[in-house]
Design a protein around this motif. Structure first.
Motif, PDB file in Angstrom:
ATOM      1  N   ALA A 143       4.524  -3.650 -14.146  1.00  0.00           N
ATOM      2  CA  ALA A 143       3.414  -2.694 -14.170  1.00  0.00           C
ATOM      3  C   ALA A 143       2.138  -3.396 -13.700  1.00  0.00           C
ATOM      4  N   PRO A 144       1.139  -2.636 -13.292  1.00  0.00           N
ATOM      5  CA  PRO A 144      -0.131  -3.275 -12.968  1.00  0.00           C
ATOM      6  C   PRO A 144      -0.617  -4.078 -14.170  1.00  0.00           C
ATOM      7  N   GLY A 145      -0.977  -5.362 -13.937  1.00  0.00           N
ATOM      8  CA  GLY A 145      -1.326  -6.220 -15.062  1.00  0.00           C
ATOM      9  C   GLY A 145      -2.583  -7.030 -14.878  1.00  0.00           C
ATOM     10  N   ALA A 146      -3.224  -6.946 -13.725  1.00  0.00           N
ATOM     11  CA  ALA A 146      -4.475  -7.669 -13.485  1.00  0.00           C
ATOM     12  C   ALA A 146      -5.102  -7.131 -12.210  1.00  0.00           C
ATOM     13  N   GLY A 147      -6.404  -7.373 -12.064  1.00  0.00           N
ATOM     14  CA  GLY A 147      -7.098  -6.999 -10.841  1.00  0.00           C
ATOM     15  C   GLY A 147      -7.796  -5.658 -10.923  1.00  0.00           C
ATOM     16  N   TYR A 148      -8.036  -5.085  -9.754  1.00  0.00           N
ATOM     17  CA  TYR A 148      -8.781  -3.838  -9.676  1.00  0.00           C
ATOM     18  C   TYR A 148      -8.361  -3.038  -8.441  1.00  0.00           C
ATOM     19  N   TYR A 149      -8.551  -1.733  -8.551  1.00  0.00           N
ATOM     20  CA  TYR A 149      -8.372  -0.819  -7.435  1.00  0.00           C
ATOM     21  C   TYR A 149      -9.731  -0.633  -6.777  1.00  0.00           C
ATOM     22  N   LEU A 150      -9.740  -0.422  -5.470  1.00  0.00           N
ATOM     23  CA  LEU A 150     -10.960  -0.016  -4.789  1.00  0.00           C
ATOM     24  C   LEU A 150     -10.873   1.489  -4.586  1.00  0.00           C
ATOM     25  N   VAL A 151     -11.793   2.209  -5.208  1.00  0.00           N
ATOM     26  CA  VAL A 151     -11.813   3.669  -5.147  1.00  0.00           C
ATOM     27  C   VAL A 151     -12.975   4.072  -4.254  1.00  0.00           C
ATOM     28  N   ASN A 152     -12.660   4.850  -3.243  1.00  0.00           N
ATOM     29  CA  ASN A 152     -13.653   5.243  -2.257  1.00  0.00           C
ATOM     30  C   ASN A 152     -13.663   6.757  -2.134  1.00  0.00           C
ATOM     31  N   TYR A 153     -14.787   7.374  -2.545  1.00  0.00           N
ATOM     32  CA  TYR A 153     -14.952   8.808  -2.325  1.00  0.00           C
ATOM     33  C   TYR A 153     -15.085   9.031  -0.835  1.00  0.00           C
ATOM     34  N   THR A 154     -14.671  10.173  -0.360  1.00  0.00           N
ATOM     35  CA  THR A 154     -14.793  10.483   1.062  1.00  0.00           C
ATOM     36  C   THR A 154     -16.249  10.309   1.490  1.00  0.00           C
ATOM     37  N   GLY A 155     -16.448   9.384   2.414  1.00  0.00           N
ATOM     38  CA  GLY A 155     -17.789   9.136   2.935  1.00  0.00           C
ATOM     39  C   GLY A 155     -18.665   8.263   2.057  1.00  0.00           C
ATOM     40  N   GLY A 156     -18.141   7.710   0.974  1.00  0.00           N
ATOM     41  CA  GLY A 156     -18.955   6.897   0.080  1.00  0.00           C
ATOM     42  C   GLY A 156     -18.559   5.426   0.088  1.00  0.00           C
ATOM     43  N   GLU A 157     -19.261   4.653  -0.705  1.00  0.00           N
ATOM     44  CA  GLU A 157     -18.978   3.233  -0.859  1.00  0.00           C
ATOM     45  C   GLU A 157     -17.802   3.032  -1.811  1.00  0.00           C
ATOM     46  N   ALA A 158     -17.007   1.999  -1.570  1.00  0.00           N
ATOM     47  CA  ALA A 158     -15.882   1.688  -2.458  1.00  0.00           C
ATOM     48  C   ALA A 158     -16.400   1.107  -3.770  1.00  0.00           C
ATOM     49  N   GLU A 159     -15.755   1.511  -4.873  1.00  0.00           N
ATOM     50  CA  GLU A 159     -16.109   0.996  -6.197  1.00  0.00           C
ATOM     51  C   GLU A 159     -14.876   0.366  -6.829  1.00  0.00           C
ATOM     52  N   LYS A 160     -15.078  -0.735  -7.544  1.00  0.00           N
ATOM     53  CA  LYS A 160     -13.979  -1.400  -8.240  1.00  0.00           C
ATOM     54  C   LYS A 160     -13.667  -0.648  -9.530  1.00  0.00           C
ATOM     55  N   VAL A 161     -12.377  -0.414  -9.753  1.00  0.00           N
ATOM     56  CA  VAL A 161     -11.914   0.221 -10.988  1.00  0.00           C
ATOM     57  C   VAL A 161     -10.812  -0.666 -11.548  1.00  0.00           C
ATOM     58  N   ASP A 162     -10.948  -1.082 -12.795  1.00  0.00           N
ATOM     59  CA  ASP A 162     -10.002  -1.989 -13.432  1.00  0.00           C
ATOM     60  C   ASP A 162      -8.576  -1.431 -13.418  1.00  0.00           C
ATOM     61  N   TYR A 163      -7.621  -2.327 -13.259  1.00  0.00           N
ATOM     62  CA  TYR A 163      -6.204  -1.938 -13.197  1.00  0.00           C
ATOM     63  C   TYR A 163      -5.772  -1.134 -14.422  1.00  0.00           C
ATOM     64  N   SER A 164      -6.415  -1.335 -15.561  1.00  0.00           N
ATOM     65  CA  SER A 164      -6.007  -0.696 -16.812  1.00  0.00           C
ATOM     66  C   SER A 164      -6.148   0.831 -16.767  1.00  0.00           C
ATOM     67  N   VAL A 165      -6.903   1.361 -15.820  1.00  0.00           N
ATOM     68  CA  VAL A 165      -7.023   2.817 -15.697  1.00  0.00           C
ATOM     69  C   VAL A 165      -5.657   3.427 -15.426  1.00  0.00           C
ATOM     70  N   TYR A 166      -4.841   2.736 -14.635  1.00  0.00           N
ATOM     71  CA  TYR A 166      -3.490   3.233 -14.392  1.00  0.00           C
ATOM     72  C   TYR A 166      -2.723   3.343 -15.722  1.00  0.00           C
ATOM     73  N   LEU A 167      -2.825   2.322 -16.570  1.00  0.00           N
ATOM     74  CA  LEU A 167      -2.124   2.327 -17.863  1.00  0.00           C
ATOM     75  C   LEU A 167      -2.627   3.472 -18.734  1.00  0.00           C
ATOM     76  N   LYS A 168      -3.923   3.774 -18.681  1.00  0.00           N
ATOM     77  CA  LYS A 168      -4.484   4.910 -19.441  1.00  0.00           C
ATOM     78  C   LYS A 168      -3.877   6.222 -18.972  1.00  0.00           C
ATOM     79  N   SER A 169      -3.584   6.314 -17.678  1.00  0.00           N
ATOM     80  CA  SER A 169      -3.049   7.576 -17.136  1.00  0.00           C
ATOM     81  C   SER A 169      -1.674   7.890 -17.711  1.00  0.00           C
ATOM     82  N   LEU A 170      -0.976   6.896 -18.201  1.00  0.00           N
ATOM     83  CA  LEU A 170       0.355   7.102 -18.774  1.00  0.00           C
ATOM     84  C   LEU A 170       0.295   7.666 -20.189  1.00  0.00           C
ATOM     85  N   THR A 171      -0.840   7.479 -20.860  1.00  0.00           N
ATOM     86  CA  THR A 171      -0.958   7.910 -22.251  1.00  0.00           C
ATOM     87  C   THR A 171      -1.845   9.123 -22.446  1.00  0.00           C
TER      88      THR A 171
END
Length: 178
Positions: free
Chosen positions: A149-177
């Motif tokens: 499973a994702p266990g370290a690091g971050y995702y780069l989330v980019n809104y259409t036309g916006g700047e990329a923002e770092k989102v911690d890997y743990s957000v994926y784990l939250k989505s499961l619960t």
């Protein structure tokens, strides 16, 4: 008296409009973490159709299949043994199960026998206009796989036309619960 009434009515309209626009969920007010949480919840739902991916044993997950969206597109799944590990490919092509929620992109996972490794690739999600969730792109290149499973690091989330923002890997784990 009539001027006072008109003035008071105008103030009321302006304050009402400001209140409504400040409270409505839009892409400008939703945080990157909240948008990513919605992204992962929706993406996880699409993967429930995959038979190989949802088998219990690691060896049973080896194989190739393509599933079709309820509305459009495909989700391609492929697992190959590579050295002493595996290469997993998930490819979304105009995939849509629910009106307005469309996924395009690819996630590549390189893992060893201990199910540790790396992710790469990105997936674009188009969200319905009235959903309160912005369309966005999620890049996996900075996330590490640990124990399957994702266990370290971050995702780069980019809104259409916006700047990329770092989102911690743990957000994926939250989505499961959630």
């Amino acid at each position: 008296m009539k001027k006072i009434f008109v003035f008071a009515f105008c103030i009321f309209l302006i304050s009402s409009f400001t209140f409504l626009s400040a409270e409505s969920p839009t892409s400008e007010t939703q945080s990157a973490e909240d948008a990513a949480l919605t992204f992962f919840k929706k993406l996880n739902e699409t993967q429930k159709k995959l038979t190989y991916m949802n088998k219990k044993s690691s060896l049973a997950k080896i194989g190739t299949e393509t599933v079709y969206g309820n509305i459009s597109g495909t989700l391609f799944y492929d697992v190959k043994i590579q050295g002493i590990g595996a290469l997993v490919t998930l490819r979304y092509t105009n995939y849509c199960d629910e009106e307005g929620w469309i996924f395009d992109g690819e996630i590549i996972t390189n893992s060893n026998m201990s199910q540790n490794g790396t992710f790469s690739g990105s997936v674009k999600m188009t969200a319905p206009i009235n959903s309160g969730t912005p369309s966005l792109n999620v890049c996996y290149n900075n996330v590490l796989l640990k124990k399957g499973a994702p266990g370290a690091g971050y995702y780069l989330v980019n809104y259409t036309g916006g700047e990329a923002e770092k989102v911690d890997y743990s957000v994926y784990l939250k989505s499961l619960t959630h």
